[in-house]
Design a protein around this motif. Sequence first.
Motif, PDB file in Angstrom:
ATOM      1  N   SER A 198       0.895  -0.956   0.010  1.00  0.00           N
ATOM      2  CA  SER A 198      -0.078   0.117   0.141  1.00  0.00           C
ATOM      3  C   SER A 198       0.843   1.386   0.082  1.00  0.00           C
ATOM      4  CB  SER A 198      -0.782  -0.001   1.119  1.00  0.00           C
ATOM      5  OG  SER A 198      -1.963  -0.987   1.335  1.00  0.00           O
ATOM      6  N   ALA A 199       2.113   1.153   0.411  1.00  0.00           N
ATOM      7  CA  ALA A 199       3.019   2.412   0.624  1.00  0.00           C
ATOM      8  C   ALA A 199       3.182   2.871  -0.662  1.00  0.00           C
ATOM      9  CB  ALA A 199       4.113   2.101   1.572  1.00  0.00           C
ATOM     10  N   ARG A 200       3.013   2.024  -1.878  1.00  0.00           N
ATOM     11  CA  ARG A 200       3.563   2.376  -3.298  1.00  0.00           C
ATOM     12  C   ARG A 200       2.564   2.912  -3.974  1.00  0.00           C
ATOM     13  NH1 ARG A 200       8.543  -0.168  -4.294  1.00  0.00           N
ATOM     14  NH2 ARG A 200       9.788   0.138  -2.697  1.00  0.00           N
ATOM     15  N   VAL A 201       1.321   2.999  -3.167  1.00  0.00           N
ATOM     16  CA  VAL A 201       0.152   3.601  -4.082  1.00  0.00           C
ATOM     17  C   VAL A 201       0.072   5.015  -3.712  1.00  0.00           C
ATOM     18  CG1 VAL A 201      -2.338   3.522  -4.314  1.00  0.00           C
ATOM     19  CG2 VAL A 201      -1.139   1.360  -3.787  1.00  0.00           C
ATOM     20  N   ARG A 202       0.289   6.082  -4.841  1.00  0.00           N
ATOM     21  CA  ARG A 202       0.096   7.305  -4.544  1.00  0.00           C
ATOM     22  C   ARG A 202      -1.331   7.743  -5.096  1.00  0.00           C
ATOM     23  NH1 ARG A 202       4.477   5.874  -2.672  1.00  0.00           N
ATOM     24  NH2 ARG A 202       6.538   6.730  -3.455  1.00  0.00           N
ATOM     25  N   VAL A 203      -1.975   8.599  -4.026  1.00  0.00           N
ATOM     26  CA  VAL A 203      -3.251   8.987  -4.288  1.00  0.00           C
ATOM     27  C   VAL A 203      -3.199  10.655  -4.606  1.00  0.00           C
ATOM     28  CG1 VAL A 203      -5.328   9.842  -3.257  1.00  0.00           C
ATOM     29  CG2 VAL A 203      -4.008   7.630  -2.301  1.00  0.00           C
ATOM     30  N   VAL A 204      -3.612  10.762  -6.007  1.00  0.00           N
ATOM     31  CA  VAL A 204      -3.708  11.949  -6.891  1.00  0.00           C
ATOM     32  C   VAL A 204      -4.968  12.689  -6.312  1.00  0.00           C
ATOM     33  CG1 VAL A 204      -3.559  12.982  -8.980  1.00  0.00           C
ATOM     34  CG2 VAL A 204      -2.735  10.886  -8.706  1.00  0.00           C
ATOM     35  N   ASP A 205      -5.002  14.040  -6.313  1.00  0.00           N
ATOM     36  CA  ASP A 205      -5.888  14.782  -5.764  1.00  0.00           C
ATOM     37  C   ASP A 205      -7.118  14.862  -6.878  1.00  0.00           C
ATOM     38  OD1 ASP A 205      -4.486  15.619  -3.713  1.00  0.00           O
ATOM     39  OD2 ASP A 205      -4.115  17.649  -4.346  1.00  0.00           O
ATOM     40  N   LEU A 211     -14.952  15.614  -8.871  1.00  0.00           N
ATOM     41  CA  LEU A 211     -14.267  14.468  -8.117  1.00  0.00           C
ATOM     42  C   LEU A 211     -13.466  13.600  -9.121  1.00  0.00           C
ATOM     43  CD1 LEU A 211     -17.000  13.094  -5.545  1.00  0.00           C
ATOM     44  CD2 LEU A 211     -15.248  14.870  -5.528  1.00  0.00           C
ATOM     45  N   ALA A 212     -12.974  13.991 -10.337  1.00  0.00           N
ATOM     46  CA  ALA A 212     -12.096  13.705 -11.512  1.00  0.00           C
ATOM     47  C   ALA A 212     -10.889  13.936 -10.917  1.00  0.00           C
ATOM     48  CB  ALA A 212     -12.580  14.059 -12.552  1.00  0.00           C
ATOM     49  N   MET A 213      -9.904  13.084 -11.371  1.00  0.00           N
ATOM     50  CA  MET A 213      -8.498  13.133 -11.038  1.00  0.00           C
ATOM     51  C   MET A 213      -7.986  14.189 -11.655  1.00  0.00           C
ATOM     52  SD  MET A 213      -5.343  10.044 -11.970  1.00  0.00           S
ATOM     53  CE  MET A 213      -6.217   8.807 -10.787  1.00  0.00           C
ATOM     54  N   ASP A 214      -6.964  14.997 -11.055  1.00  0.00           N
ATOM     55  CA  ASP A 214      -6.331  16.118 -11.265  1.00  0.00           C
ATOM     56  C   ASP A 214      -5.212  15.915 -12.016  1.00  0.00           C
ATOM     57  OD1 ASP A 214      -5.120  18.613 -11.566  1.00  0.00           O
ATOM     58  OD2 ASP A 214      -5.170  18.958  -9.536  1.00  0.00           O
ATOM     59  N   PRO A 215      -5.110  16.031 -13.213  1.00  0.00           N
ATOM     60  CA  PRO A 215      -3.574  15.910 -14.087  1.00  0.00           C
ATOM     61  C   PRO A 215      -2.839  16.909 -13.559  1.00  0.00           C
ATOM     62  CG  PRO A 215      -5.868  15.949 -15.565  1.00  0.00           C
ATOM     63  CD  PRO A 215      -6.140  16.624 -14.134  1.00  0.00           C
ATOM     64  N   GLY A 216      -2.980  17.754 -13.282  1.00  0.00           N
ATOM     65  CA  GLY A 216      -1.672  18.620 -12.523  1.00  0.00           C
ATOM     66  C   GLY A 216      -0.988  18.206 -11.615  1.00  0.00           C
ATOM     67  N   HIS A 217      -1.932  17.602 -10.421  1.00  0.00           N
ATOM     68  CA  HIS A 217      -1.427  16.825  -9.300  1.00  0.00           C
ATOM     69  C   HIS A 217      -0.487  15.839  -9.596  1.00  0.00           C
ATOM     70  CE1 HIS A 217      -1.614  14.968  -5.098  1.00  0.00           C
ATOM     71  NE2 HIS A 217      -0.800  15.921  -4.981  1.00  0.00           N
ATOM     72  N   GLY A 240     -16.527   6.106 -14.319  1.00  0.00           N
ATOM     73  CA  GLY A 240     -17.534   5.803 -13.398  1.00  0.00           C
ATOM     74  C   GLY A 240     -17.242   5.331 -12.174  1.00  0.00           C
ATOM     75  N   THR A 241     -16.674   6.249 -11.008  1.00  0.00           N
ATOM     76  CA  THR A 241     -16.174   5.727  -9.919  1.00  0.00           C
ATOM     77  C   THR A 241     -17.366   5.169  -9.340  1.00  0.00           C
ATOM     78  OG1 THR A 241     -16.718   7.953  -9.035  1.00  0.00           O
ATOM     79  CG2 THR A 241     -14.480   7.589  -9.873  1.00  0.00           C
ATOM     80  N   THR A 242     -17.053   4.412  -8.132  1.00  0.00           N
ATOM     81  CA  THR A 242     -17.957   3.692  -7.325  1.00  0.00           C
ATOM     82  C   THR A 242     -18.985   4.781  -6.641  1.00  0.00           C
ATOM     83  OG1 THR A 242     -16.701   1.866  -7.256  1.00  0.00           O
ATOM     84  CG2 THR A 242     -18.452   1.857  -5.399  1.00  0.00           C
ATOM     85  N   SER A 243     -18.441   5.659  -6.064  1.00  0.00           N
ATOM     86  CA  SER A 243     -19.047   6.593  -4.976  1.00  0.00           C
ATOM     87  C   SER A 243     -20.227   7.399  -5.924  1.00  0.00           C
ATOM     88  CB  SER A 243     -18.233   7.291  -4.297  1.00  0.00           C
ATOM     89  OG  SER A 243     -17.744   6.610  -3.254  1.00  0.00           O
ATOM     90  N   THR A 244     -19.727   8.074  -6.852  1.00  0.00           N
ATOM     91  CA  THR A 244     -20.417   8.981  -7.663  1.00  0.00           C
ATOM     92  C   THR A 244     -20.648   8.952  -9.091  1.00  0.00           C
ATOM     93  OG1 THR A 244     -18.640  10.724  -7.637  1.00  0.00           O
ATOM     94  CG2 THR A 244     -19.741  10.674  -5.852  1.00  0.00           C
ATOM     95  N   ALA A 245     -19.925   8.121  -9.655  1.00  0.00           N
ATOM     96  CA  ALA A 245     -19.750   7.761 -11.156  1.00  0.00           C
ATOM     97  C   ALA A 245     -19.043   8.859 -11.945  1.00  0.00           C
ATOM     98  CB  ALA A 245     -21.001   7.747 -11.828  1.00  0.00           C
ATOM     99  N   ALA A 246     -17.878   9.470 -10.987  1.00  0.00           N
ATOM    100  CA  ALA A 246     -17.213  10.370 -11.519  1.00  0.00           C
ATOM    101  C   ALA A 246     -16.142   9.828 -12.643  1.00  0.00           C
ATOM    102  CB  ALA A 246     -16.372  11.032 -10.610  1.00  0.00           C
ATOM    103  N   ILE A 247     -15.986  10.675 -13.638  1.00  0.00           N
ATOM    104  CA  ILE A 247     -15.153  10.347 -14.927  1.00  0.00           C
ATOM    105  C   ILE A 247     -13.792  10.965 -15.100  1.00  0.00           C
ATOM    106  CG2 ILE A 247     -15.281  10.040 -17.418  1.00  0.00           C
ATOM    107  CD1 ILE A 247     -18.348   9.736 -17.079  1.00  0.00           C
ATOM    108  N   ASP A 248     -12.922  10.231 -14.926  1.00  0.00           N
ATOM    109  CA  ASP A 248     -11.430  10.726 -14.826  1.00  0.00           C
ATOM    110  C   ASP A 248     -11.406  11.385 -16.498  1.00  0.00           C
ATOM    111  OD1 ASP A 248     -10.910  10.411 -12.314  1.00  0.00           O
ATOM    112  OD2 ASP A 248      -9.766   8.495 -12.570  1.00  0.00           O
ATOM    113  N   PRO A 249     -10.470  12.521 -16.494  1.00  0.00           N
ATOM    114  CA  PRO A 249      -9.946  12.908 -17.940  1.00  0.00           C
ATOM    115  C   PRO A 249      -8.853  12.019 -18.557  1.00  0.00           C
ATOM    116  CG  PRO A 249      -8.934  14.173 -16.180  1.00  0.00           C
ATOM    117  CD  PRO A 249      -9.883  13.366 -15.493  1.00  0.00           C
TER     118      PRO A 249
END
Length: 483
Positions: A198-205, A211-217, A240-249
Motif C-alpha cells: 500500500s505504501a507504493r500507491v500514490r493518491v492523486v487529488d 471528483l475527477a482525477m487532477d492531471p496537474g497533481h 464511473g467511480t464507485t461513489s459518484t460515477a465520476a469520470i477521470d479525464p
Amino acid sequence: MSPEEFRRHGKQVIDWIADYLAGIESYPVMSQVKPGEIRRALPPEPPEHGEPFEDVLADLDRVLLPGITHWQHPGFFAYYPSNASGPAILGDLLSSGLGVQGMLWVTSPACTELETVVVDWLAGLLGLPDHFRTDARGGGVIQDSASSACLVALLAALHRAGGGRFATHGADRPYTLYVSSQTHSSLEKAARITGLGSARVRVVDVDPRTLAMDPGHLRALLDQDVAAGAVPAMVCATVGTTSTAAIDPVAALGEICRERGIWLHVDAAYAGVAAICPEFRWVNDGVADHADSYSTNPHKWLLTNFDCTVLWTADRAPLLGALSILPEFLINAATSSGSVIDYRDWQVSLGRRFRALKLWSVIRWYGAEGLRAHIRKGVGLAQDLASWIAADPGFEVHEPHPLGLVCFRPRWPGLTGAAADQATTRLMELLNAGGELYMTHTRIDGRVVLRMAIGGVATERRHVEQAWERIRREHAALSAPGH
C-alpha cells in the motif's frame, strides 16, 4: 443423477427461477434475517445418505430465500446494477451443462474461439479501437471481475516497467502506482497482491466539484517520485467511480503517461458499457489514443449475470510475458504452433469457465438495439429522478449525474455537520428497513449523501416514482418539529 432425473428436476429448477423472477416484487428488497439465523436453520452435519432433490428445493424456499437480498428487485437502488436476464441465465446453464474447463485452446477450441468473437463484438459495439481486437496486436479476455482485470493490468504494467524482470525478480525496484481517492479499493489490493504494498500507491487529488482525477497533481507527484528514485509503473483512470460515477479525464492523463512511458489502465467497470449508445460514447474519450488496457463489466449494466468482466489490452505481449508459464503437462501441438490463444496466460488462475456463452446469448437475444434500449431506460429514469430532487427545496442533488446514478442530500433545517449526517443516515436506515427499496450512501466533501443507482432489469418508472415519494414522506416525518 440420471439424464431423466436431471430432465425432471431441471424443469423444476427452471420453473422455480421463472416464478421467482415473476414474483420478485413481492419480497422485501433487503434480507430481514439476523446474523447466524441461516446457519442455525441448517443441520450441523452433512447427510449420510442422499436426499430427494425436492427436499433441496424445499429448503431453498424455507431456509435460504429469507436470507437473500434481492438484487433483481425493481426497488434495488443500492449498489450499481448486477443485471441478470433470461438469456444470460440460460447461457450460464449451458456452460455448466457442458462442464468445459477452457484453460487451453486444445481443451475446448469453441470455448476460446467464441470468447475471441464476443469480446471483439463488444469492442465494436462500444467503439473501442481496432488494436484492442483479438485479431490485432492486443485483444480481449473475459475475467471474473474488475478486481481481477485491474490486477492483471498491473502485472502487465510492472512487467513492462521492469523490462521483464518483475515476473522473475519481484519488486526489486521502487515501482509506484497512481490512483485517486475515488479509485476502487481493488487497486490497493492489487498493489498488495503484487508485492508493491500500500505504501507504493500514490493518491492523486481530485477536482472538488467533479471528483475527477487532477492531471496537474498527477504530474507533480510523478516529478516528485522520479526525483526520489521511484519507477512509475501504472496510472489507473476511472470511468464511473464507485461513489459518484465520476469520470477521470482519460485524454489528459493519457498524454502524461505517454510522455513518460507509463501504463494507463482505464477502469470503466460501471460506465463503460454506456458507450454502446452513440450519445454516451464520450465516456471513452481518450481511450483509443492512450489506454494500454481497458475493462468494463457486462455483469453490471449490460444484462449479463455475474461474473463477466471484459479486459482489453492494446498490446498483449506484456500481459503474456507477465503471466505465461508452460509446465510439461500443458504442452501440446496447438500451443507450440503459436497459432492459437491460450487464455490461461491472460488471467491469474489456470482454470476458466465458459463465460462467453452467456455474453454471446445476451448479445444475440437482445441485439445492439435491445442493449441500447436498456441503457437508455436507466439513464432516462435517473435523469427524471434528478429533476424531481432538484425541484424539491428539501433536497439538493449532486452534479454532474450524466448516467444512471444520482447522488443527493436531504436538507435538515437547523442541523449541520455531524448532526445532519446522522439525520441522513437515519433516513436511509428507515427507508431500507421498509422493504420497498434499498439504497446506500457515500461521502462528498466530507458530507454523507444518498445514492440511487438505476438500471435494474425489472425497474420501471413507477418504481422510481414510488421510491421518491417514500423518500419525501420519510424525510418530512423526520423533519417535523418535535420528532
